[in-house]
Design a protein around this motif. Structure first.
Motif, PDB file in Angstrom:
ATOM      1  N   TYR A  70       0.835  -1.206   0.000  1.00 46.01           N
ATOM      2  CA  TYR A  70       0.000   0.000   0.000  1.00 46.01           C
ATOM      3  C   TYR A  70       0.867   1.251   0.000  1.00 46.01           C
ATOM      4  CZ  TYR A  70      -3.700   3.225   1.541  1.00 46.01           C
ATOM      5  OH  TYR A  70      -4.593   4.267   1.652  1.00 46.01           O
ATOM      6  N   PHE A  71       1.924   1.268   0.809  1.00 46.35           N
ATOM      7  CA  PHE A  71       2.822   2.425   0.806  1.00 46.35           C
ATOM      8  C   PHE A  71       3.475   2.600  -0.564  1.00 46.35           C
ATOM      9  CE2 PHE A  71       3.776   2.471   5.676  1.00 46.35           C
ATOM     10  CZ  PHE A  71       2.610   3.199   5.884  1.00 46.35           C
ATOM     11  N   GLY A  72       3.889   1.518  -1.195  1.00 52.07           N
ATOM     12  CA  GLY A  72       4.461   1.632  -2.531  1.00 52.07           C
ATOM     13  C   GLY A  72       3.463   2.205  -3.522  1.00 52.07           C
ATOM     14  N   PHE A  73       2.231   1.712  -3.455  1.00 44.43           N
ATOM     15  CA  PHE A  73       1.142   2.239  -4.282  1.00 44.43           C
ATOM     16  C   PHE A  73       0.968   3.737  -4.038  1.00 44.43           C
ATOM     17  CE2 PHE A  73      -3.382   3.406  -4.032  1.00 44.43           C
ATOM     18  CZ  PHE A  73      -3.836   3.127  -5.317  1.00 44.43           C
ATOM     19  N   MET A  74       0.980   4.164  -2.776  1.00 45.65           N
ATOM     20  CA  MET A  74       0.768   5.566  -2.416  1.00 45.65           C
ATOM     21  C   MET A  74       1.901   6.448  -2.937  1.00 45.65           C
ATOM     22  SD  MET A  74       0.463   7.067   1.460  1.00 45.65           S
ATOM     23  CE  MET A  74       0.569   8.811   1.848  1.00 45.65           C
ATOM     24  N   TRP A  75       3.137   6.026  -2.723  1.00 46.53           N
ATOM     25  CA  TRP A  75       4.273   6.851  -3.154  1.00 46.53           C
ATOM     26  C   TRP A  75       4.392   6.905  -4.679  1.00 46.53           C
ATOM     27  CZ3 TRP A  75       4.125   6.571   1.943  1.00 46.53           C
ATOM     28  CH2 TRP A  75       4.841   7.516   2.691  1.00 46.53           C
ATOM     29  N   GLY A  76       3.830   5.910  -5.359  1.00 42.35           N
ATOM     30  CA  GLY A  76       3.845   5.946  -6.812  1.00 42.35           C
ATOM     31  C   GLY A  76       2.668   6.665  -7.427  1.00 42.35           C
TER      32      GLY A  76
END
Length: 765
Positions: free
Chosen positions: A592-598
């Motif tokens: 989820y954090f990767g999704f958010m930062w991307g």
């Protein structure tokens, strides 16, 4: 003689002040020629001694009662005896009232320069200057500017200002209380006795003023106000106090307007040229009272200076660009987290002095980190020492509870239609950005300000003049405040916490917008948290929660917020929202954090989320830093740091956050596999990043994704990397494109998608 007989508008003899703190007022201002006074009526003395006189300068101080004949009058309840010292001469004062009204009569060819010698009941003698020998230190233009929304006159004129008058240093007090019958300064220096220092009224503007010489910095004070009906109100804190006592004590403290020693010249010199829309913004939201505490010393707070030594290096290590502080404006109740402030110009004393707070800002700027402040102009608490019924009338708030009372929070709502109130709040916004060098304001609860019917049923609100539910006065206030901050503090930002579809929140005012720089994307937060909280087997039915936000992602300048609001009031923690066993919970949150930062949009994360705080946030406790001894928590923290560093270093991930041309769908419709992918494009050719998330626990090998440009794509982030606590399914550091078109793109990548993972690939130059 009645109160009405004695309340007279003062005649301004003041020279305009060029600066409030340390300002000097001319000798002509300090020694005005008094009006002739032919004596005292006993009723006037009684009114003064009852603290019920509206014009104390007509009675107290030096008065020429006949040519060459002077009287000096003073209220000295602490005096056993008193005298007036004029040079080497001593003139005994006569007690004219048993409560301590003294008069000295003597001959003098000119207005006397004197001091009062007081023999106390302890038989010790003390001398002091008389506040009532000094003329006004304000002028009509300064009073007028207090009604100019966007001007900074409030912090220059009102409050306790350290000034010098005729060579005498002291503090000038000024407060807006137009409907009061009498206002006095009370404090440690006068035994909190309202008879001792009543103030002068400027009737055109409703400003009460008094210069008190020789007061030491650090003195506690309030205002004692008699309302229009003659009743005595609870003692009021200074609305423009620059410091306050440590709660639960409620007095204001005399420190003058802040004059810190700044070391952030390089930061401030470059701030005006910042382009926030096209730059990286990754915000670490912090509640200073619970980020970390000192358990071995009674679980006390860290001070501002200790936070400068611990929090700032941590934020730097983690790669965040900004810190956002939950409100540190002085507030009575810890449990409000600062969102019910009383002293808007005072940094809370919980963590130290104003100078200590300046050192915190210095440390942040020296480390290259900006500071944002949660700012609360929408409402204020009912505490008796605060703004409510300030002068015995509804001064700061609307009188009608349908406009002036917030039912959800039990607070008063500011009356934005009163220009003095809007000017007060707009000046406060400028104050934090200019005087304290803060870099932005996140404006709390904007929706509650915009809508007259916010959280109200039919019949509980009053329509505007056109019959609508828009708060026209609040809209005007917000626009003028944004214009003032961007004009006078270039390079700063204002951010709206606005949860509705109000159009143009972050659009310029000249296009009809509200003029904010950014808006929190509450819809994105709600939808994506709802999705990630589902068991993976059910996510195929909620795929639209991931994609819907892209329909409006570029309608505003958005910040993606995972704020404190998502980890309080029974909502648990971020890691607690994740489904599955312990490993899966961490994998989900990493993905989820990767999704958010991307994802397009600037980033905001509340403290503790970066390492997977497991319990719900408690403002009375430190974060659970011991969790970092666990590899899964430490791995999550490492991922967030790497995401921040990649985000800052990669223009494709931030330069066109607010532009549709910087985003390209690659895979939007693979709901069956819960896979989503897009490309992010920078402002220059060749600036390409590809973001792919697999929100199921099934690895997917040989997954083809079209990309917009050929070349080698480096796997810059893989949330499933072993270093983060993952299973290490990945792409061996990078993948080269093939010429096979796919997903409407001219070439493609064949990827291994990790389970419950996000990969971010960056085109190598």
């Amino acid at each position: 003689m009645t109160d009405d007989d004695t309340r007279a508008a003062p005649v301004s003899r003041a020279m305009p002040l060029t600066a409030a703190t340390g300002a000097t007022v001319s000798e002509r201002t300090a020694r005005p020629a008094p009006a002739r006074d032919d004596g005292l009526h006993p009723d006037a003395i009684e009114a003064v001694m009852a603290a019920n006189h509206g014009d104390p300068f007509a009675i107290l101080g030096p008065h020429e009662v006949a040519p060459g004949q002077w009287e000096v009058r003073a209220v000295l309840p602490e005096a056993r005896a008193a005298s007036v010292l004029v040079g080497e001469q001593r003139h005994d004062m006569v007690r004219r009232h048993p409560g301590g009204f003294f008069v000295a009569a003597f001959a003098s060819e000119r207005r006397p320069d004197y001091r009062i010698a007081i023999e106390g009941w302890d038989n010790l003698e003390r001398t002091r200057r008389d506040p009532y020998e000094f003329g006004t230190t304000l002028d009509a233009e300064e009073i007028r500017l207090l009604r100019d929304v966007g001007n900074d006159a409030v912090q220059r004129v009102l409050g306790g200002q350290a000034i010098t008058v005729g060579g005498v240093s002291g503090f000038r007090f000024a407060v807006w209380a137009p409907n009061a019958r009498r206002v006095s300064v009370v404090g440690d220096f006068n035994a909190w006795d309202g008879r001792r220092h009543p103030m002068r009224l400027w009737q055109d503007g409703g400003i009460w003023e008094l210069f008190i010489p020789d007061l030491p910095a650090g003195t506690n004070y309030k205002f004692e106000i008699r309302g229009p009906d003659g009743s005595l109100l609870p003692l009021k804190a200074d609305p423009v106090a620059f410091a306050a006592q440590h709660p639960p004590e409620t007095a204001s403290k005399l420190v003058g307007r802040p004059q810190p020693v700044w070391r952030d010249g390089a930061w401030m010199a470059g701030r005006g040229s910042l382009d926030h829309r096209h730059g990286p913004i990754s915000i670490y939201e912090v509640h200073l009272g619970s980020w970390a505490r000192v358990p071995e010393e009674g679980n006390r707070y860290l001070t501002y200076r200790e936070l400068a030594q611990r929090l700032i290096p941590y934020v730097k290590e983690m790669g965040f660009t900004h810190i956002e502080l939950l409100p540190i404006t002085e507030h009575p109740f810890d449990g409000s987290w600062g969102y019910q402030p009383v002293s808007l110009f005072a940094p809370t004393s919980r963590f130290g002095s104003p100078e200590d707070f300046c050192e915190f800002v210095n440390a942040a700027h020296e480390a290259g980190i900006g500071i944002l402040l949660d700012w609360v102009p929408g409402h204020f608490p009912l505490d008796a020492h605060g703004f409510g019924q300030f002068d015995g009338t509804h001064l700061y708030e609307h009188a009608d509870p349908r406009q002036g009372f917030h039912q959800d929070w039990g607070t008063y709502i500011y009356n934005f239609g009163r220009t003095e109130v809007s000017a007060f709040l707009a000046a406060n916004a400028r104050f934090w950005l200019e005087d304290y060098h803060l870099d932005g304001l996140r404006v709390d609860a904007v929706a509650s300000m915009l809508y007259l019917d916010y959280s109200r049923r039919a019949g509980e609100w009053i329509p505007n003049r056109y019959g609508g539910n828009e708060n026209l006065e609040a809209i005007d206030f917000l626009r003028k405040t944004n214009e003032a901050t961007y004009s006078h503090a270039p390079g700063t930002m204002t951010v709206a916490e606005e949860s509705t579809s109000w159009p143009g929140v972050s659009h310029p005012t000249y296009t009809g917008g509200l003029g904010f720089g950014f808006k929190w994307n509450m819809g994105w937060m709600h939808d994506t948290l709802q999705f990630i909280s589902k068991e993976p087997v059910h996510r195929r039915y909620h795929h639209h929660d991931l994609t819907f936000g892209l329909l409006y992602a570029f309608s505003e300048n958005f910040i993606l917020p995972l704020s404190h609001d998502e980890v309080v009031h029974g909502k648990g923690s971020l890691i607690g929202k994740m489904p599955g066993d312990r490993w899966q919970k961490f994998a989900n949150l990493r993905a989820y954090f990767g999704f958010m930062w991307g994802h397009p949009g600037k980033k905001l994360l509340f403290m503790g989320g970066e390492f997977g705080q497991e319990r719900e946030w408690n403002h009375n406790q430190s974060l659970d830093w011991h969790l970092l001894d666990d590899p899964l928590h430490a791995g999550l923290k490492a991922l967030v740091g790497d995401l921040n560093r990649l985000y800052v270093a990669t223009p494709a991930l931030h330069a066109r956050d607010t532009e549709a041309a910087g985003f390209r769908w690659l895979v939007a419709d693979d709901a069956e596999n819960s896979v989503i992918a897009w490309a992010r494009l920078g402002r220059e050719p060749g600036q390409v990043a590809v973001v792919v998330s697999n929100f199921t626990p099934i690895p997917r090998h040989g997954y083809r994704i079209g990309v917009p440009a050929p070349g080698l794509y480096r796997e810059a982030i893989n949330s499933d990397a072993a270093a983060y606590g993952g299973s290490n399914v990945g792409n061996y550091g990078g993948v080269a494109t093939s010429d096979e078109p796919s997903h409407g793109q001219p070439c493609s990548l064949t990827l291994s998608l990790p389970p419950l993972g996000t990969v971010i690939l960056v085109l190598e130059g």
